[in-house]
Design an enzyme around this catalytic site. Structure first.
Site, PDB file in Angstrom:
ATOM      1  N   GLU A  90      -7.697  -1.043   2.776  1.00  0.00           N
ATOM      2  CA  GLU A  90      -8.094  -1.569   1.460  1.00  0.00           C
ATOM      3  C   GLU A  90      -9.071  -2.722   1.696  1.00  0.00           C
ATOM      4  O   GLU A  90     -10.032  -2.897   0.964  1.00  0.00           O
ATOM      5  CB  GLU A  90      -6.845  -2.058   0.721  1.00  0.00           C
ATOM      6  CG  GLU A  90      -7.063  -2.417  -0.732  1.00  0.00           C
ATOM      7  CD  GLU A  90      -5.813  -3.032  -1.358  1.00  0.00           C
ATOM      8  OE1 GLU A  90      -4.807  -3.231  -0.655  1.00  0.00           O
ATOM      9  OE2 GLU A  90      -5.877  -3.319  -2.561  1.00  0.00           O
ATOM     10  N   ARG A 103       4.752  -5.821   9.489  1.00  0.00           N
ATOM     11  CA  ARG A 103       5.897  -5.889   8.572  1.00  0.00           C
ATOM     12  C   ARG A 103       6.731  -4.622   8.601  1.00  0.00           C
ATOM     13  O   ARG A 103       7.909  -4.642   8.211  1.00  0.00           O
ATOM     14  CB  ARG A 103       5.422  -6.261   7.163  1.00  0.00           C
ATOM     15  CG  ARG A 103       4.916  -7.703   7.083  1.00  0.00           C
ATOM     16  CD  ARG A 103       4.445  -8.071   5.694  1.00  0.00           C
ATOM     17  NE  ARG A 103       3.374  -7.227   5.223  1.00  0.00           N
ATOM     18  CZ  ARG A 103       2.096  -7.380   5.558  1.00  0.00           C
ATOM     19  NH1 ARG A 103       1.716  -8.364   6.347  1.00  0.00           N
ATOM     20  NH2 ARG A 103       1.182  -6.552   5.098  1.00  0.00           N
TER      21      ARG A 103
HETATM   22  P1  AMP Z   1      -3.344   1.180   3.646  1.00  0.00           P
HETATM   23  O1  AMP Z   1      -3.724   1.732   4.988  1.00  0.00           O
HETATM   24  O2  AMP Z   1      -4.532   0.900   2.794  1.00  0.00           O
HETATM   25  O3  AMP Z   1      -2.315   2.031   2.943  1.00  0.00           O
HETATM   26  O4  AMP Z   1      -2.743  -0.245   3.892  1.00  0.00           O
HETATM   27  C1  AMP Z   1      -1.472  -0.394   4.245  1.00  0.00           C
HETATM   28  C2  AMP Z   1      -1.306  -1.550   5.218  1.00  0.00           C
HETATM   29  O5  AMP Z   1      -2.015  -2.719   4.820  1.00  0.00           O
HETATM   30  C3  AMP Z   1       0.109  -1.922   5.273  1.00  0.00           C
HETATM   31  O6  AMP Z   1       0.428  -2.263   6.610  1.00  0.00           O
HETATM   32  C4  AMP Z   1       0.235  -3.104   4.345  1.00  0.00           C
HETATM   33  O7  AMP Z   1       1.103  -4.039   4.884  1.00  0.00           O
HETATM   34  C5  AMP Z   1      -1.158  -3.680   4.242  1.00  0.00           C
HETATM   35  N1  AMP Z   1      -1.612  -3.880   2.863  1.00  0.00           N
HETATM   36  C6  AMP Z   1      -2.665  -3.270   2.255  1.00  0.00           C
HETATM   37  N2  AMP Z   1      -2.843  -3.703   1.015  1.00  0.00           N
HETATM   38  C7  AMP Z   1      -1.862  -4.609   0.815  1.00  0.00           C
HETATM   39  C8  AMP Z   1      -1.495  -5.430  -0.296  1.00  0.00           C
HETATM   40  N3  AMP Z   1      -2.174  -5.405  -1.447  1.00  0.00           N
HETATM   41  N4  AMP Z   1      -0.433  -6.235  -0.159  1.00  0.00           N
HETATM   42  C9  AMP Z   1       0.262  -6.277   0.999  1.00  0.00           C
HETATM   43  N5  AMP Z   1      -0.033  -5.537   2.073  1.00  0.00           N
HETATM   44  C10 AMP Z   1      -1.081  -4.718   1.983  1.00  0.00           C
END
Ligand code: AMP
Length: 173
Positions: free
Chosen positions: A98, A61
């Site tokens: 996450e 995205r």
């Molecule tokens: P992070 O590395 O944990 O900051 O995760 C970020 C990546 O995971 C991004 O590419 C987001 O698109 C996706 N992502 C993680 N958690 C979510 C969420 N709750 N909703 C949408 N996308 C998420």
């Protein structure tokens, strides 16, 4: 247009892609012409004074608004892709999500030494993705001039992984 109008176009999808995760779906926001334009404009307002040469977007995205931002600001665009997708020589980083684990790659020649790089993704969750991308870009000789998101999940404190970088998110939960 207010940030609340943008927020109204973000759809919460409970238990996607796993139980307990509330997925922030930006597709309704992207599909609305006014909201799409406003989102790109707000990201560009913050990014322009940082004078990036390149926008570096995270699969998948981060490609959408990252490329829009690059076009608007007259920058190049670089894609951080999942393993095995890039055809040339790559550098790679693995990091915790996450939900689960992930890895991203950049072409080894994607960033020239001293290039000013703005990192973009749709959501800042734990910060692992953005941090890994910043590390890869720096490894290739780039200078990170900022990290910009549409959405920040503040309760996950992802900014702690981005200490030392300028971070902007349009909408915080
Ligand atoms: P992070 O590395 O944990 O900051 O995760 C970020 C990546 O995971 C991004 O590419 C987001 O698109 C996706 N992502 C993680 N958690 C979510 C969420 N709750 N909703 C949408 N996308 C998420």
């Amino acid at each position: 247009m207010s940030v609340d109008a943008l927020k109204a176009k973000i759809r919460d999808v409970p238990d996607f892609p796993e139980p307990g995760i509330v997925f922030k779906d930006i597709m309704p926001l992207l599909a609305d012409p006014g909201c799409l334009r406003e989102t790109v404009d707000l990201l560009a307002d913050w990014t322009e004074p940082r004078k990036p040469d390149l926008i570096l977007g995270a699969e998948a995205r981060g490609f959408i608004l990252g490329a829009s931002l690059a076009y608007k600001l007259g920058c190049g665009f670089v894609a951080a892709r999942r393993p095995g997708k890039l055809p040339w020589k790559t550098v790679s980083a693995t990091y915790a999500l996450e939900y689960g684990e992930n890895a991203l790659e950049l072409h080894a020649d994607a960033i020239s030494t001293g290039a000013r790089v703005l990192v973009h993704d749709d959501v800042l969750a734990t910060g692992g993705t953005a941090r890994a991308i910043c590390d890869l870009a720096e490894q290739l000789g780039g200078e990170i001039v900022g990290v910009a998101f549409v959405i920040e999940l503040g309760f996950l404190d992802g900014r702690k992984h981005l200490d030392g970088y300028e971070v902007r998110s349009l909408i915080t939960y």
